[in-house]
Write a protein that holds these residues in place. Structure first.
Motif, PDB file in Angstrom:
ATOM      1  N   GLY A   1     -47.228 -25.952  -1.336  1.00  0.00           N
ATOM      2  CA  GLY A   1     -48.222 -27.286  -1.174  1.00  0.00           C
ATOM      3  C   GLY A   1     -49.176 -27.205  -2.472  1.00  0.00           C
ATOM      4  O   GLY A   1     -49.668 -28.232  -2.985  1.00  0.00           O
ATOM      5  N   VAL A   2     -49.388 -26.046  -2.871  1.00  0.00           N
ATOM      6  CA  VAL A   2     -50.372 -25.779  -3.902  1.00  0.00           C
ATOM      7  C   VAL A   2     -49.762 -25.310  -5.336  1.00  0.00           C
ATOM      8  O   VAL A   2     -49.992 -25.816  -6.318  1.00  0.00           O
ATOM      9  CB  VAL A   2     -51.496 -25.081  -3.660  1.00  0.00           C
ATOM     10  CG1 VAL A   2     -52.678 -24.889  -4.721  1.00  0.00           C
ATOM     11  CG2 VAL A   2     -52.237 -25.489  -2.353  1.00  0.00           C
ATOM     12  N   GLU A   3     -48.845 -24.441  -5.022  1.00  0.00           N
ATOM     13  CA  GLU A   3     -48.250 -23.774  -6.257  1.00  0.00           C
ATOM     14  C   GLU A   3     -46.912 -24.178  -6.450  1.00  0.00           C
ATOM     15  O   GLU A   3     -45.778 -23.525  -7.020  1.00  0.00           O
ATOM     16  CB  GLU A   3     -48.085 -22.293  -6.062  1.00  0.00           C
ATOM     17  CG  GLU A   3     -49.691 -21.447  -6.043  1.00  0.00           C
ATOM     18  CD  GLU A   3     -49.656 -20.358  -5.611  1.00  0.00           C
ATOM     19  OE1 GLU A   3     -49.215 -19.597  -6.454  1.00  0.00           O
ATOM     20  OE2 GLU A   3     -50.116 -20.054  -4.113  1.00  0.00           O
TER      21      GLU A   3
ATOM     22  N   VAL B   1     -44.899 -27.850 -18.015  1.00  0.00           N
ATOM     23  CA  VAL B   1     -44.656 -27.195 -16.793  1.00  0.00           C
ATOM     24  C   VAL B   1     -45.460 -25.841 -16.796  1.00  0.00           C
ATOM     25  O   VAL B   1     -46.234 -25.584 -15.751  1.00  0.00           O
ATOM     26  CB  VAL B   1     -43.375 -26.902 -16.473  1.00  0.00           C
ATOM     27  CG1 VAL B   1     -42.965 -26.147 -15.254  1.00  0.00           C
ATOM     28  CG2 VAL B   1     -42.480 -28.243 -16.249  1.00  0.00           C
ATOM     29  N   VAL B   2     -45.481 -25.280 -17.990  1.00  0.00           N
ATOM     30  CA  VAL B   2     -46.386 -23.986 -17.815  1.00  0.00           C
ATOM     31  C   VAL B   2     -47.519 -24.176 -17.755  1.00  0.00           C
ATOM     32  O   VAL B   2     -48.338 -23.394 -17.036  1.00  0.00           O
ATOM     33  CB  VAL B   2     -46.045 -22.959 -19.167  1.00  0.00           C
ATOM     34  CG1 VAL B   2     -46.907 -22.112 -19.492  1.00  0.00           C
ATOM     35  CG2 VAL B   2     -44.531 -22.617 -19.084  1.00  0.00           C
ATOM     36  N   ALA B   3     -48.495 -25.152 -18.496  1.00  0.00           N
ATOM     37  CA  ALA B   3     -49.543 -25.740 -18.270  1.00  0.00           C
ATOM     38  C   ALA B   3     -49.980 -25.959 -16.765  1.00  0.00           C
ATOM     39  O   ALA B   3     -51.078 -25.516 -16.323  1.00  0.00           O
ATOM     40  CB  ALA B   3     -50.097 -26.841 -19.197  1.00  0.00           C
ATOM     41  N   LEU B   4     -49.117 -26.719 -16.105  1.00  0.00           N
ATOM     42  CA  LEU B   4     -49.420 -26.654 -14.746  1.00  0.00           C
ATOM     43  C   LEU B   4     -49.430 -25.867 -13.866  1.00  0.00           C
ATOM     44  O   LEU B   4     -50.132 -25.512 -12.970  1.00  0.00           O
ATOM     45  CB  LEU B   4     -48.182 -28.106 -14.358  1.00  0.00           C
ATOM     46  CG  LEU B   4     -48.124 -28.255 -12.590  1.00  0.00           C
ATOM     47  CD1 LEU B   4     -49.529 -29.048 -12.401  1.00  0.00           C
ATOM     48  CD2 LEU B   4     -46.964 -28.822 -12.526  1.00  0.00           C
ATOM     49  N   VAL B   5     -48.451 -24.707 -14.178  1.00  0.00           N
ATOM     50  CA  VAL B   5     -48.352 -23.603 -13.263  1.00  0.00           C
ATOM     51  C   VAL B   5     -49.554 -22.888 -13.682  1.00  0.00           C
ATOM     52  O   VAL B   5     -50.139 -22.170 -12.584  1.00  0.00           O
ATOM     53  CB  VAL B   5     -47.076 -22.825 -13.646  1.00  0.00           C
ATOM     54  CG1 VAL B   5     -47.159 -21.330 -13.277  1.00  0.00           C
ATOM     55  CG2 VAL B   5     -45.725 -23.491 -13.346  1.00  0.00           C
ATOM     56  N   LEU B   6     -50.076 -22.765 -14.668  1.00  0.00           N
ATOM     57  CA  LEU B   6     -51.252 -21.923 -15.020  1.00  0.00           C
ATOM     58  C   LEU B   6     -52.371 -22.529 -14.441  1.00  0.00           C
ATOM     59  O   LEU B   6     -53.279 -21.834 -13.985  1.00  0.00           O
ATOM     60  CB  LEU B   6     -51.366 -21.714 -16.550  1.00  0.00           C
ATOM     61  CG  LEU B   6     -50.465 -20.915 -17.487  1.00  0.00           C
ATOM     62  CD1 LEU B   6     -50.835 -21.048 -18.814  1.00  0.00           C
ATOM     63  CD2 LEU B   6     -50.538 -19.496 -16.952  1.00  0.00           C
ATOM     64  N   TRP B   7     -52.600 -23.688 -14.641  1.00  0.00           N
ATOM     65  CA  TRP B   7     -53.689 -24.425 -13.827  1.00  0.00           C
ATOM     66  C   TRP B   7     -53.572 -24.112 -12.437  1.00  0.00           C
ATOM     67  O   TRP B   7     -54.687 -24.020 -11.782  1.00  0.00           O
ATOM     68  CB  TRP B   7     -53.584 -25.914 -14.347  1.00  0.00           C
ATOM     69  CG  TRP B   7     -54.762 -26.795 -13.469  1.00  0.00           C
ATOM     70  CD1 TRP B   7     -55.900 -26.787 -13.767  1.00  0.00           C
ATOM     71  CD2 TRP B   7     -54.458 -27.483 -12.193  1.00  0.00           C
ATOM     72  NE1 TRP B   7     -56.739 -27.622 -12.861  1.00  0.00           N
ATOM     73  CE2 TRP B   7     -55.805 -28.030 -12.016  1.00  0.00           C
ATOM     74  CE3 TRP B   7     -53.416 -27.895 -11.477  1.00  0.00           C
ATOM     75  CZ2 TRP B   7     -56.047 -28.871 -10.848  1.00  0.00           C
ATOM     76  CZ3 TRP B   7     -53.613 -28.628 -10.375  1.00  0.00           C
ATOM     77  CH2 TRP B   7     -55.043 -29.216 -10.048  1.00  0.00           C
ATOM     78  N   GLN B   8     -52.335 -24.372 -11.705  1.00  0.00           N
ATOM     79  CA  GLN B   8     -52.437 -24.009 -10.184  1.00  0.00           C
ATOM     80  C   GLN B   8     -52.996 -22.551  -9.896  1.00  0.00           C
ATOM     81  O   GLN B   8     -53.499 -22.286  -8.889  1.00  0.00           O
ATOM     82  CB  GLN B   8     -50.976 -24.482  -9.817  1.00  0.00           C
ATOM     83  CG  GLN B   8     -50.647 -25.823  -9.959  1.00  0.00           C
ATOM     84  CD  GLN B   8     -49.191 -26.079  -9.357  1.00  0.00           C
ATOM     85  OE1 GLN B   8     -48.407 -25.418  -9.393  1.00  0.00           O
ATOM     86  NE2 GLN B   8     -49.155 -27.469  -9.054  1.00  0.00           N
TER      87      GLN B   8
END
Length: 202
Positions: A72-74, A140-147
C-alpha cells in the motif's frame, strides 16, 4: 559491413558494378544482416534471462518473508519491476514485425538491402523507444526512492547517493545511445536508402 564501399561499387561502371565485386559485397551485406539479427536475439535473450532471475528472486523473497514490503505504501517497486519487462516486450514486438516483413531476406540483392533498411529503421525506432523508457524510469526511480525515504528504509543521504549514481548511469547510456544513432545508424540508413533508390531507378 562497409556500406560506403558497397555504395561505391554499386555506383561503379554506370550502375553496372563488376559482378565479382558486387557479389562479394552482397555476401558481406547478407552476413551483416545475419549478424545483426543474431546479436539482437542474443542481447534480448540475456536481458530476458536477467529480468527473469531478478523477478524470481523478488517473488521468492516476498513469499518467504525475506523481503518486507508494504504494497500500500511501496507500490512503486512493482512499477520498477514491470517497466523493464514492458520495454523488453515492446522492443521484441517491433523486431518481430521486422522479421515477419522479411521472411526470406537472402533471396536476392534488393531483398537483402530492403531487409537491412528495415532493420536500420527498427533500430532507430528502438533508440527513440529507449529514450521514452529511460524517461519513464527516471520518474519511477524517483517515486521509489521517495517511498523508501517515507517508510524509513533509506536516509536522505542514501537517496542523494542513489540519485547521483542512477543519474550518472543514465547520462552515460544516453550519450552512448545518441552517438550510436548519430554516427552509425543514421548514416547507414541514408546510404541504404540511396542504394535502394538507385536500384529501383535502373
Amino acid at each position: 559491413m562497409d556500406f560506403e564501399r558497397l555504395e561505391r561499387v554499386w555506383r561503379s561502371n554506370a550502375n553496372s558494378p563488376n559482378a565479382a565485386s558486387a557479389g562479394q559485397l552482397m555476401e558481406e551485406a547478407m552476413g551483416t544482416l545475419k549478424r545483426k539479427r543474431r546479436d539482437f536475439e542474443m542481447f534480448t535473450g540475456l536481458i530476458g534471462l536477467a529480468l527473469f532471475v531478478w523477478t524470481a528472486k523478488v517473488i521468492w523473497e516476498a513469499v518467504t518473508g525475506q523481503f518486507l514490503l508494504d504494497p500500500g505504501v511501496e507500490w512503486g517497486l512493482f512499477l520498477l519491476l514491470a517497466l523493464p519487462w514492458i520495454a523488453l516486450f515492446t522492443v521484441r514486438h517491433a523486431y518481430n514485425k521486422h522479421l515477419h516483413a522479411h521472411p526470406d531476406p537472402y533471396a536476392s540483392a534488393p531483398d537483402t538491402l530492403r531487409a537491412l533498411m528495415d532493420e536500420n529503421d527498427t533500430a532507430r525506432q528502438r533508440v527513440w523507444l529507449s529514450g521514452l523508457f529511460m524517461g519513464a524510469m527516471v520518474g519511477v526511480v524517483a517515486l521509489v526512492l521517495w517511498q523508501l525515504l517515507e517508510v524509513g528504509k533509506m536516509s536522505s543521504r542514501d537517496v542523494l547517493q542513489g540519485s547521483v549514481l542512477f543519474g550518472g548511469l543514465l547520462v552515460v547510456v544516453g550519450i552512448g545511445t545518441a552517438a550510436d544513432y548519430a554516427f552509425r545508424l543514421r548514416p547507414e540508413g541514408r546510404r541504404l536508402q540511396r542504394l535502394l533508390r538507385e536500384y529501383d531507378e535502373q
